[in-house]
Design a protein around this motif. Sequence first.
Motif, PDB file in Angstrom:
ATOM      1  N   UNK A  26       3.280 -11.516  -9.234  1.00  0.00           N
ATOM      2  CA  UNK A  26       1.828 -11.327  -9.136  1.00  0.00           C
ATOM      3  C   UNK A  26       1.497 -10.740  -7.765  1.00  0.00           C
ATOM      4  N   UNK A  27       1.762  -9.441  -7.622  1.00  0.00           N
ATOM      5  CA  UNK A  27       1.579  -8.757  -6.349  1.00  0.00           C
ATOM      6  C   UNK A  27       0.391  -7.798  -6.412  1.00  0.00           C
ATOM      7  N   UNK A  28      -0.053  -7.378  -5.238  1.00  0.00           N
ATOM      8  CA  UNK A  28      -1.125  -6.393  -5.120  1.00  0.00           C
ATOM      9  C   UNK A  28      -0.508  -5.055  -4.724  1.00  0.00           C
ATOM     10  N   UNK A  29      -0.915  -4.000  -5.418  1.00  0.00           N
ATOM     11  CA  UNK A  29      -0.434  -2.664  -5.065  1.00  0.00           C
ATOM     12  C   UNK A  29      -1.604  -1.695  -5.092  1.00  0.00           C
ATOM     13  N   UNK A  30      -1.700  -0.892  -4.049  1.00  0.00           N
ATOM     14  CA  UNK A  30      -2.751   0.125  -3.993  1.00  0.00           C
ATOM     15  C   UNK A  30      -2.104   1.448  -3.596  1.00  0.00           C
ATOM     16  N   UNK A  31      -2.376   2.475  -4.375  1.00  0.00           N
ATOM     17  CA  UNK A  31      -1.786   3.781  -4.128  1.00  0.00           C
ATOM     18  C   UNK A  31      -2.782   4.725  -3.480  1.00  0.00           C
ATOM     19  N   UNK A  32      -2.345   5.422  -2.447  1.00  0.00           N
ATOM     20  CA  UNK A  32      -3.175   6.461  -1.849  1.00  0.00           C
ATOM     21  C   UNK A  32      -3.061   7.711  -2.711  1.00  0.00           C
ATOM     22  N   UNK A  33      -4.178   8.178  -3.247  1.00  0.00           N
ATOM     23  CA  UNK A  33      -4.153   9.292  -4.198  1.00  0.00           C
ATOM     24  C   UNK A  33      -5.334  10.217  -3.933  1.00  0.00           C
ATOM     25  N   UNK A  34      -5.156  11.125  -2.975  1.00  0.00           N
ATOM     26  CA  UNK A  34      -6.229  12.060  -2.632  1.00  0.00           C
ATOM     27  C   UNK A  34      -6.634  12.907  -3.823  1.00  0.00           C
ATOM     28  N   UNK A  76       0.775  -0.853 -16.717  1.00  0.00           N
ATOM     29  CA  UNK A  76       1.882  -1.382 -15.915  1.00  0.00           C
ATOM     30  C   UNK A  76       2.251  -0.433 -14.782  1.00  0.00           C
ATOM     31  N   UNK A  77       1.224  -0.059 -14.005  1.00  0.00           N
ATOM     32  CA  UNK A  77       1.476   0.800 -12.847  1.00  0.00           C
ATOM     33  C   UNK A  77       1.034   0.091 -11.569  1.00  0.00           C
ATOM     34  N   UNK A  78      -0.192   0.314 -11.092  1.00  0.00           N
ATOM     35  CA  UNK A  78      -0.654  -0.243  -9.828  1.00  0.00           C
ATOM     36  C   UNK A  78      -1.900  -1.100 -10.037  1.00  0.00           C
ATOM     37  N   UNK A 120       8.362   3.001 -13.825  1.00  0.00           N
ATOM     38  CA  UNK A 120       9.738   2.572 -13.531  1.00  0.00           C
ATOM     39  C   UNK A 120       9.767   1.669 -12.309  1.00  0.00           C
ATOM     40  N   UNK A 121       9.026   2.082 -11.266  1.00  0.00           N
ATOM     41  CA  UNK A 121       8.962   1.303 -10.032  1.00  0.00           C
ATOM     42  C   UNK A 121       8.353  -0.076 -10.305  1.00  0.00           C
ATOM     43  N   UNK A 122       7.281  -0.102 -11.073  1.00  0.00           N
ATOM     44  CA  UNK A 122       6.629  -1.364 -11.417  1.00  0.00           C
ATOM     45  C   UNK A 122       7.622  -2.314 -12.095  1.00  0.00           C
ATOM     46  N   UNK A 166       0.887  -1.158   0.000  1.00  0.00           N
ATOM     47  CA  UNK A 166       0.000   0.000   0.000  1.00  0.00           C
ATOM     48  C   UNK A 166       0.922   1.204   0.000  1.00  0.00           C
ATOM     49  N   UNK A 167       0.733   2.132  -0.931  1.00  0.00           N
ATOM     50  CA  UNK A 167       1.718   3.172  -1.186  1.00  0.00           C
ATOM     51  C   UNK A 167       1.179   4.529  -0.749  1.00  0.00           C
ATOM     52  N   UNK A 168       1.711   5.004   0.357  1.00  0.00           N
ATOM     53  CA  UNK A 168       1.244   6.236   0.989  1.00  0.00           C
ATOM     54  C   UNK A 168       1.486   7.443   0.080  1.00  0.00           C
TER      55      UNK A 168
END
Length: 546
Positions: A236-244, A260-262, A226-228, A198-200
Motif C-alpha cells: 500500500x504505497x503512494x506513487x506520483x508520476x511527473x508527466x508534463x 494498476x499503474x500509479x 510491469x513496474x507496478x 515520486x517518479x521523475x
Amino acid sequence: MEKKWWHNAVVYQIYPRSFMDSNGDGIGDLAGIISKLDYLQQLGINLIWLSPVYRSPMDDNGYDISDYEDIAAEFGTMAEMEELIRQAKQRDIHILMDLVVNHTSDEHPWFIEALKFPNNPYRDFYIWRKPAADGGPPNDFRSYFGGSGWAYDEASGEYYLHQFSKRQPDLNWENPRVHEEVHAMMNRWLDKGIGGFRMDVIDLIGKEVDKQVMANGKNLHMLIRQMNRATFGKGDYVTVGEAWSASPQDALLYSASDREELSMVFQFDHIKQFWDEHAGKWRSKPFVLANFKAVIEKWQTALADRGWNSLFWSNHDLPRAVSKFGDEGEFREASAKMLGTALHCLKGTPYIYQGEEIGMTNVRYTTIDEYRDIESLNLYRERLSGGVSHDEMMTGIHANGRDNARTPMQWDDSPNAGFTTGMPWITVNPNYREINVAAALAEPDSILWHYQKLVALRKQYPILVYGDFRPILKEHPQVFAWLRTLGEEQLLVVNNFTREHLTLDIPQAMQAWHGECLISNYAPRNQLAVSLELQPYESFALLIGR
C-alpha cells in the motif's frame, strides 16, 4: 472509489540542498532534515517528497544519479537516510523517494561499462545511433536543456541520446535487463520502509526514439504496469508520476485503480497558463483567471470518479507560488493564505513546497553569475547567441527560472536565514529578515498557522477529501468559487484572485445559506446574503448542513 490511507494526507516537498545544513558546509543535508522533523510534525504533514539524495556528480543537482543505492556525500550517509526514515515514521510521516529512471548520470557504472566497447553487456542499457550521412547527430532532436539531444562518443563513433544534460544519458527501456535492474533497486528501497516514489519524467520512458516520440510512447503504460506488479503494487504505497505531457485522459490511464499503474500524476496545464506559446516559460504572458478556472475544472471533473488529482502551486522546478499566482508585495500574506485555501479545498492530494507555508518569494539576482541552475545557464547562453537580449532573458529567469525555488529555506533572521553557519551554495533571498519560520511561529495569524489549520481540516472533514466538485460563478473574471458535496453536506469555497475590493452577487438559491466557516483569511464568513463585499485576495470555506 476505494479509500486509501493517503487520500487525506498532505505532502511536503523537501529540496535537500536548500532545506537545512547541519555541518556548516553550505549545503543542506539529511541530518538537517532530521533536525526539522518536529517542525514538519507540527505542521501536520504525513508525507515527505524528498528530492534526490543519491550519489551524484550534481550536474543537475542530483537528478543525475551515479548510484541509486548510495547517498551523496554532501547529504550524508545511508545510515542517516535510514535514520530519517525511522524517525519520520515515529512521527507518522512517510518518505517518498524521488526516483529518476529515464536517465542516469554519465558516471553511473552502467554507463562507464557501456563506453568501454560496443559489445559490452551494458552497452544496450543506453540508446545509441550511428551518425547521419554528414557525420552529425542522427536527427535534429533538441535537448530540453538546450543544444542537440545527441552526444558523440569518439571511441565508438556513435551518438548516445540525452534528453536533458549530455551528462544524463537516457536509459533504454526496450531492454528487459534495464527493467530487472531498476525493479530490484526499487524493491530494496521499499524494504527500507519508505512510503513510495515520486517518479521523475516518467512519461518519457516509453520513448520511440527514431520517430522522435519522447513522451507517451506506445509502450509507456505497459512499462509502468510491469513496474507496478514487480514493485510497489505489492503493498500500500503512494506513487506520483511527473508527466508534463499528460492530458486528463492520460491521467486516467495512470491513476485509475483498475489500471494498476500509479496513485496520481503531476500535470502542468495550470502552470503553462503563464507561458508564451513560442518562447515557452522564458517569456511570460498575463494570467487570465477565466482560462485558469477552465483548466482546474477540466482536471477536477475528468478525474472525479476513477482517478486522483495531485494539487500543487510550485515545486523545485517552478517559481514561488505567491510570486506567480498571488501578490508578493502589499498583499503577500493575504494572497498566500488565499492560495493555500484554494489548493487544499480542491479534490486531490495537496503538495506544499518548502517555504510555501511561510510565503517565500521569487529571488531577483542582478547578474547571471549568481544563478546555479544548469537549465537557466544553458538557455541564457544559447539564446543570447541567437539574438535574444540579456534583459529579456533575465526577465524570463526572474519570472520562471528554477533557482527561484532553490534559494535556502528561511528559518530565522540570523545570517543566511539560519540555513547554514557557512557560505550557502546559492545566495539566500535578501527578504529572509522579514520572511522566516521563527517570525511566522511567533505570529498567531501568520501564513504558517493558516497552513497548519488547512492540513488539520483535511483530516477532520471527509468532504474536503471525497466531496464532489462543482464550479459556480463560472463567468466571474476575478473570483474562483466552487461547491464540494458529500451526502447532505456542502462546502462553499470562494477566492478573490485580485488585489481589488469586490462586490460579489450571490445566486438567489444560496442567499439564505449559513453554517460553519472552516477557514478564512479575513473575518469568518458564517452566512451569505444578497451580496458580499470581498477584501483583496479574500478567501473562505463555508460548511453547510453539518
